[in-house]
Enzyme design. Sequence first.
Site, PDB file in Angstrom:
ATOM      1  CE  LYS A 294      -3.832  -2.079   2.584  1.00 53.39           C
ATOM      2  NZ  LYS A 294      -4.879  -1.944   1.565  1.00 53.39           N
ATOM      3  NE  ARG A 368     -10.759  -9.262  -4.196  1.00 52.56           N
ATOM      4  CZ  ARG A 368     -10.958  -8.229  -5.005  1.00 52.56           C
ATOM      5  NH1 ARG A 368     -11.112  -8.432  -6.304  1.00 52.56           N
ATOM      6  NH2 ARG A 368     -11.019  -6.997  -4.535  1.00 52.56           N
TER       7      ARG A 368
END
Length: 520
Positions: A294, A368
């Site tokens: 990130k 996910r």
Amino acid sequence: MTALTLSTAAASGLRADAIVVGVAKGAKGPVVALGAESVDKAYDGKLASVLETLGASGGEGEVTKLPAPSGFKAPVVLAVGLGAVPEKDSAYDADALRRAAGAAARALAGTKKAGFALPIADAADTGAVAEGALLGAYSFDAYKGNGKDTKAAKGKGKGKADDNKGAKAPLAEVALLGAKPRDKAHKAAVERATAVTEELNRARDLINTPPNDLNPEAFAAVATAAAKEHGVKIQVLDEKALAKGGFGGILGVGVGSDAPPRLVKLSYTSSKAKKHLAFIGKGITYDSGGISLKPAGHNETMKCDMSGAAAVFAAVIAAARLGLEVNVTGWLALAENMPSGSATRPGDVLRMYSGKTVEVLNTDAEGRLVLADAIAKASEDKPDAIVDVATLTGAMMMALGGRTFGIMANDDAFRTSVHEIAEEVGEPSWPMPLPEHLLKGMDSPTADIANMGERMGGGLVAGLFLREFVGEGITWAHLDIAGPAYNEAAPFGYTPKGGTGSAVRTLVRLAERTAAGDLG
């Protein structure tokens, strides 16, 4: 935890630090709400005028303190705004009561006892005011002060407020005035509110706990202790069991960290249950993004990426405490997503628990992957419905902002029901579609599916990915709580700064409605 009681005392005679009354926003100025009649009478019927002179309007969350009238044992009256006056003969919205009670409780931090004389027409109002007060009184100060009681990961999360430099302890006791202490419905409403808010606040504690104290193993330990306390069966799969079982998604996310992943199964069963719900929570105890690191400014709050697992954990324990006549299984998919020499790389292919292969194009789309394994495993039990909860995509925040979560599902009626339940309990949500054309973007030349698709509509792409792992014929919904799970702004209503416990109340009410047979 703030204590809560039902009191038959008159506002004037209650020994307390403050009396809380409601004031609404009328067309011609503030209007004193029901429940405060005796207080208004003590001001010679001029409480509204006094409040207006002090600048109060009755706007939502507005707090005004004034000296109590002569003869009151409490020294202060606190007027809290309820928002617009409801239509004629209409009661106040339940969440308006929750928000007002929460704002009042926050404003009374540092005091020992307050009497809440807010409008209570029935047991449902009693429950709403109780919930708001108990949630609004929450604080997390375990890491402030002299260093004692800093292990919030053990489920304490309250610290020593008196030792914290200038910090105020939460309001210690709330006495609800106007409710009916001897009425079974009112007593049940308070008992329910207490159970749900205690577990929701435990979820907040977990979300707020720094990741150096809350890794997957520590989270599993908290769940184990709570399960034993409340008679919930628990199974914890460690990294060896996950490898043996073929949980490639969870292992692929956690392989870069020194803190190995866990899959926790919490099972609450009722002998009278006719339905079975499976709740699945994303539990990334810290998300650096992995190799797809990130950018600066996006890492600081990533301890909150386990908010979905915290919500599921809290909901299962609350269901057990309430003795709901429905079977509820909670799955906590726990991992820490870190970059290292052993971390999953963009371009790697993982074989999931279901047998499907996934090409990992972005290691920051990790939630996910852990959810997919848990969904496939949960599907083997053939539950009547699966609901997963996750801080899954920034795209959902872009679409719905910071206070509303998105709902996707493989059944339109079920999606509508979950949305209505969320709105009922005061958790803003919005139904979102699953456009079939977006599936094409996840085509992979080397695997069955990629973990990324089109950039536009990224939240919907994530939902479509998860749908691929739901067992055939099982009703499923996906709650993307990326926006409301962690409040970086100022507190409001009963919502604190930091972890919020978003989706806990929706899951609990879904379980209640299912137990009652209201969902078919």
